[in-house]
Design a protein around this motif. Structure first.
Motif, mmCIF file in Angstrom:
data_model
loop_
_atom_site.group_PDB
_atom_site.id
_atom_site.type_symbol
_atom_site.label_atom_id
_atom_site.label_comp_id
_atom_site.label_asym_id
_atom_site.label_seq_id
_atom_site.Cartn_x
_atom_site.Cartn_y
_atom_site.Cartn_z
ATOM 1 N N ASP A 148 9.189 159.555 3.274
ATOM 2 C CA ASP A 148 10.372 159.587 2.419
ATOM 3 C C ASP A 148 9.911 159.728 0.972
ATOM 4 O O ASP A 148 8.956 159.107 0.547
ATOM 5 N N THR B 114 12.844 157.938 -4.696
ATOM 6 C CA THR B 114 14.070 158.334 -5.380
ATOM 7 C C THR B 114 14.235 157.498 -6.635
ATOM 8 O O THR B 114 14.460 156.288 -6.541
ATOM 9 N N GLU C 58 18.162 164.838 -6.700
ATOM 10 C CA GLU C 58 18.528 164.389 -5.356
ATOM 11 C C GLU C 58 18.471 165.556 -4.360
ATOM 12 O O GLU C 58 17.964 165.400 -3.254
ATOM 13 N N ARG C 59 18.980 166.717 -4.764
ATOM 14 C CA ARG C 59 18.961 167.893 -3.894
ATOM 15 C C ARG C 59 17.512 168.306 -3.589
ATOM 16 O O ARG C 59 17.171 168.630 -2.462
ATOM 17 N N ARG D 54 16.145 165.883 -1.029
ATOM 18 C CA ARG D 54 16.687 166.208 0.302
ATOM 19 C C ARG D 54 16.023 167.458 0.864
ATOM 20 O O ARG D 54 15.699 167.529 2.055
ATOM 21 N N GLU E 132 12.388 166.588 1.994
ATOM 22 C CA GLU E 132 12.438 165.850 3.250
ATOM 23 C C GLU E 132 12.925 166.749 4.381
ATOM 24 O O GLU E 132 12.442 166.664 5.513
ATOM 25 N N GLY E 133 13.865 167.637 4.074
ATOM 26 C CA GLY E 133 14.388 168.565 5.074
ATOM 27 C C GLY E 133 13.323 169.492 5.622
ATOM 28 O O GLY E 133 13.301 169.790 6.827
ATOM 29 N N CYS F 34 25.136 162.453 10.527
ATOM 30 C CA CYS F 34 25.735 162.684 9.211
ATOM 31 C C CYS F 34 26.987 161.841 9.079
ATOM 32 O O CYS F 34 27.736 161.679 10.045
ATOM 33 N N GLY G 111 18.291 161.280 8.448
ATOM 34 C CA GLY G 111 17.786 161.581 7.114
ATOM 35 C C GLY G 111 17.379 160.339 6.349
ATOM 36 O O GLY G 111 17.462 159.216 6.841
ATOM 37 N N LEU H 107 20.793 164.324 4.586
ATOM 38 C CA LEU H 107 20.071 165.488 5.085
ATOM 39 C C LEU H 107 20.277 166.701 4.196
ATOM 40 O O LEU H 107 21.344 166.866 3.596
ATOM 41 N N SER H 108 19.291 167.569 4.184
ATOM 42 C CA SER H 108 19.411 168.818 3.427
ATOM 43 C C SER H 108 20.375 169.763 4.133
ATOM 44 O O SER H 108 20.618 169.645 5.345
#
Length: 150
Positions: free
Chosen positions: A41, A44, A53-54, A57, A60-61, A78, A109, A114-115
């Motif tokens: 992870d 953050t 943040e995007r 994600r 990690e995605g 989700c 996620g 999640l991305s």
């Protein structure tokens, strides 16, 4: 179905979560092969902008997607996924387990979710609640729910 896999961001730190997850995985493995694959992870920062943040994600995605094969049936957990009653969940999972010739992969996620790429890759989106749970707890809940239906 060839087996069950959970791909998740982060690792389980608390012993009581590890014990509970281990208990349910043992039960699931009596009927199906099962693996849990962890992705790191990303840290953050507090009060980071949406662009950061995007990016987290997305990073990690990519790690998640690298652990998923093209033929796997993917269920992304989700908050905006489909809700089921216990009976509906059991019926749905049993249909998937019977109909899907490949591995069934559940994706959990990180703290930011999640991305978009992971969500687009998913065959379906699932939500256990409108509430947000820590990933360690969600992993335990998911394992218990899978064990309930196998």
């Amino acid at each position: 179905m060839k087996g069950i896999k959970i791909v998740c961001v982060g690792r389980v730190k608390e012993e009581f979560f590890k014990e509970g997850i281990g208990h349910y995985v043992k039960e699931i493995r009596k009927k199906y092969p099962m693996d849990i694959l962890e992705c790191p992870d990303e840290p953050t920062p507090d009060s980071c902008p949406e662009s950061v943040e995007r990016q987290i994600r997305d990073t990690e995605g990519e790690w998640i997607l690298n652990k998923i094969k093209d033929d796997e049936y993917v269920v992304a957990l989700c908050i905006d996924g489909k809700h089921y009653s216990t009976q509906e969940w059991g019926d749905r999972m049993n249909r998937i387990f019977l109909q899907v010739p490949s591995q069934v992969t559940f994706v959990i996620g990180g703290s930011l979710g999640l991305s978009e790429k992971v969500i687009r890759r998913a065959n379906e989106k699932l939500s256990f609640s409108a509430l947000t749970f820590p990933h360690q707890m969600m992993r335990l809940i998911l394992c218990e729910q899978i064990a309930r239906v196998v």
